[in-house]
Design a protein around this motif. Structure first.
Motif, PDB file in Angstrom:
ATOM      1  N   ASP A   1      54.171 -15.697  24.520  1.00  0.00           N
ATOM      2  CA  ASP A   1      54.980 -16.537  23.497  1.00  0.00           C
ATOM      3  C   ASP A   1      55.202 -18.111  24.059  1.00  0.00           C
ATOM      4  O   ASP A   1      55.524 -18.739  23.371  1.00  0.00           O
ATOM      5  CB  ASP A   1      56.150 -15.694  23.044  1.00  0.00           C
ATOM      6  CG  ASP A   1      55.795 -14.633  22.354  1.00  0.00           C
ATOM      7  OD1 ASP A   1      54.530 -14.565  21.919  1.00  0.00           O
ATOM      8  OD2 ASP A   1      56.611 -13.755  21.719  1.00  0.00           O
TER       9      ASP A   1
ATOM     10  N   ARG B   1      68.382 -17.630  26.026  1.00  0.00           N
ATOM     11  CA  ARG B   1      67.496 -16.524  25.853  1.00  0.00           C
ATOM     12  C   ARG B   1      66.807 -16.534  24.534  1.00  0.00           C
ATOM     13  O   ARG B   1      67.197 -17.368  23.640  1.00  0.00           O
ATOM     14  CB  ARG B   1      68.119 -15.082  26.289  1.00  0.00           C
ATOM     15  CG  ARG B   1      68.836 -14.859  27.400  1.00  0.00           C
ATOM     16  CD  ARG B   1      69.307 -13.287  27.288  1.00  0.00           C
ATOM     17  NE  ARG B   1      70.378 -13.255  28.157  1.00  0.00           N
ATOM     18  CZ  ARG B   1      70.450 -13.073  29.500  1.00  0.00           C
ATOM     19  NH1 ARG B   1      69.050 -13.079  30.111  1.00  0.00           N
ATOM     20  NH2 ARG B   1      71.475 -13.122  30.360  1.00  0.00           N
ATOM     21  N   LYS B   2      65.554 -15.907  24.487  1.00  0.00           N
ATOM     22  CA  LYS B   2      64.970 -15.796  22.969  1.00  0.00           C
ATOM     23  C   LYS B   2      66.070 -15.476  21.960  1.00  0.00           C
ATOM     24  O   LYS B   2      65.843 -15.809  20.971  1.00  0.00           O
ATOM     25  CB  LYS B   2      63.825 -14.853  23.019  1.00  0.00           C
ATOM     26  CG  LYS B   2      63.056 -14.620  21.942  1.00  0.00           C
ATOM     27  CD  LYS B   2      61.862 -13.778  21.911  1.00  0.00           C
ATOM     28  CE  LYS B   2      61.068 -13.790  20.643  1.00  0.00           C
ATOM     29  NZ  LYS B   2      59.925 -12.719  20.695  1.00  0.00           N
TER      30      LYS B   2
ATOM     31  N   TYR C   1      61.297 -13.391  26.515  1.00  0.00           N
ATOM     32  CA  TYR C   1      60.095 -13.920  26.006  1.00  0.00           C
ATOM     33  C   TYR C   1      58.826 -13.161  26.613  1.00  0.00           C
ATOM     34  O   TYR C   1      58.849 -13.300  27.881  1.00  0.00           O
ATOM     35  CB  TYR C   1      59.971 -15.412  26.111  1.00  0.00           C
ATOM     36  CG  TYR C   1      60.755 -16.376  25.215  1.00  0.00           C
ATOM     37  CD1 TYR C   1      60.144 -16.589  23.897  1.00  0.00           C
ATOM     38  CD2 TYR C   1      61.810 -16.759  25.903  1.00  0.00           C
ATOM     39  CE1 TYR C   1      60.850 -17.422  23.259  1.00  0.00           C
ATOM     40  CE2 TYR C   1      62.419 -17.807  25.163  1.00  0.00           C
ATOM     41  CZ  TYR C   1      62.147 -18.079  23.607  1.00  0.00           C
ATOM     42  OH  TYR C   1      62.907 -18.732  23.014  1.00  0.00           O
TER      43      TYR C   1
END
Length: 423
Positions: A167, A212-213, A163
């Motif tokens: 964000d 994770r993103k 990220y």
């Protein structure tokens, strides 16, 4: 010429553009309660005048002229940091009262200003050093409010989670967690704030799973501490991605229990699997067969075609053996050209013999090794739990004895342990 115009803050005139005047100007420029009208020094190249020009503040080299220019500001305060003793008189002529700070008074004020400036500079250096450390740290550093909102997210955290900082700032830190931890997180913080009881607070190097993103889950090592600043409570998380370490640990654990050449279970894992199979069979009234396989003709191939071809042959043998038995069974390499099997939940010794003959048939098919065609066979000994014994070591020795009987009986066949008994 008067320069009077509407301003915000207390109007001041600084006389003296040396170190003291420069420091005073810098301090006043950061204060909305003060408005610097001008600065004076007989040296047009004085540092205070250079700074004032950069800031768009009027500069003078003649004090009388500067005082006249500031005459329109009746409440103007004059700070005399020069060594000119005539300044108080000139100020009195323009403003008609004692509106000047000079002599010991201004010297003391100058010392206070310098001390404040030094303290401010030291604080800024400290803050810059801290920010540099956070920015360049290899570990992710995440600052969180007591409501769980992300307030800080350093570059390492950006790299770890995928990220960009913008964000995630203001978002709940649970966005970095998988379920069910994501749904439980706010309740955990609430309980901690109410009771002080912590599960992970203050524990260094706790291993957890993060997200994770991209949605990928991965292992991290995390330490969380609490701090209070300005009466507000914050949490600081130090995060390290341990994916590579976990993969290395898994590889080491795998190598500790598997043969490096064939990737089959080694003797240690074979014994563990056999022990578990015997416990399960005893509990459920099942039978378990132990097969001991020794290759026939391997030494000749290894000696005549070389060890590289011999290693390739063992790998091909392992591949065929794995395809011959069930996924619930175990095939292990326990020696140079020796393999052991655990056949779970078999019906009888005859059923084990059918599997053994199937293995022998598979091994009898020719092998093509780097353009070299070769053929081998196998001799197999069989023992059955609980028919032959209920002891693990005895069962292995029994299968080993039966294998030697198979070799002495012409090779490329199988024998049951009971066939080794007299009569």
């Amino acid at each position: 010429m008067s320069m009077a115009q509407r301003i915000q803050g207390q109007p001041v005139l600084i006389i003296g553009g040396g170190r003291g005047g420069t420091a005073l100007l810098e301090m006043f420029m950061g204060d909305n309660l003060v408005s610097v009208l001008a600065i004076v020094d007989t040296n047009p190249d004085a540092p205070g005048l250079r700074l004032a020009k950069d800031l768009g503040i009027p500069t003078f080299t003649d004090a009388a002229e500067a005082l006249q220019a500031c005459k329109g500001y009746a409440d103007c305060i004059v700070y005399n940091l020069s060594h000119d003793d005539s300044i108080p008189g000139k100020v009195s002529e323009v403003f008609g009262d004692n509106r000047v700070s000079s002599g010991p008074e201004v010297k003391l004020f100058w010392q206070i200003v310098m001390n404040v400036k030094q303290t401010k500079d030291a604080l800024e250096r400290s803050q810059n050093q801290l920010q540099a450390i956070i920015h360049n740290a290899m570990d992710g550093i995440i600052t969180i409010s007591e409501a769980g909102e992300i307030l800080g997210f350093n570059p390492a955290a950006e790299h770890i989670f995928g990220y960009p900082q913008q964000d995630v700032l203001g978002k709940n830190v649970s966005v970095l967690m998988p379920e069910p931890q994501r749904s439980e997180h706010d309740g955990y913080i609430k309980r901690y704030l109410q009771t002080g009881q912590a599960r992970i607070m203050g524990i260094s190097g706790r291993e957890v799973v993060a997200v994770r993103k991209s949605g990928e889950q991965f292992p991290i090592e995390m330490s969380i501490s609490e701090m209070v600043l300005g009466g507000l409570r914050y949490f600081v998380g130090i995060v390290r991605d341990i994916t590579e370490r976990k993969l290395a640990e898994q590889k080491i654990a795998h190598l500790a229990h598997h043969d490096y050449l064939t990737n089959l279970p080694n003797r240690a894992l074979f014994l563990n699997n056999l022990d578990q199979s015997l416990l399960f069979a005893e509990r459920n009234g099942h039978k378990v067969a132990i097969l001991f396989l020794d290759l026939d003709g391997f030494k000749q191939v290894n000696d005549s075609l070389g060890h590289d071809v011999g290693d390739l042959l063992l790998q091909e043998v392992a591949s065929r053996l794995k395809q011959t038995v069930r996924a619930s069974d175990t095939v292990a390499r326990v020696g140079g050209d020796e393999f052991n099997f655990v056949l779970n939940n078999i019906e009888s010794g005859e059923h084990a013999a059918l599997v053994a003959n199937k293995i022998i048939a598979v091994l009898s098919e020719p092998f093509d090794l780097k353009g070299q065609r070769c053929q081998i066979g196998g001799s197999i000994g069989i023992s059955v739990f609980p028919d032959d014994s209920d002891d693990l070591e005895k069962l292995i020795k029994q299968a080993d004895s039966a294998m030697y009987l198979a070799k002495h009986s012409g090779k490329n066949n199988c024998k049951h342990f009971r066939e080794t008994l007299p009569g």
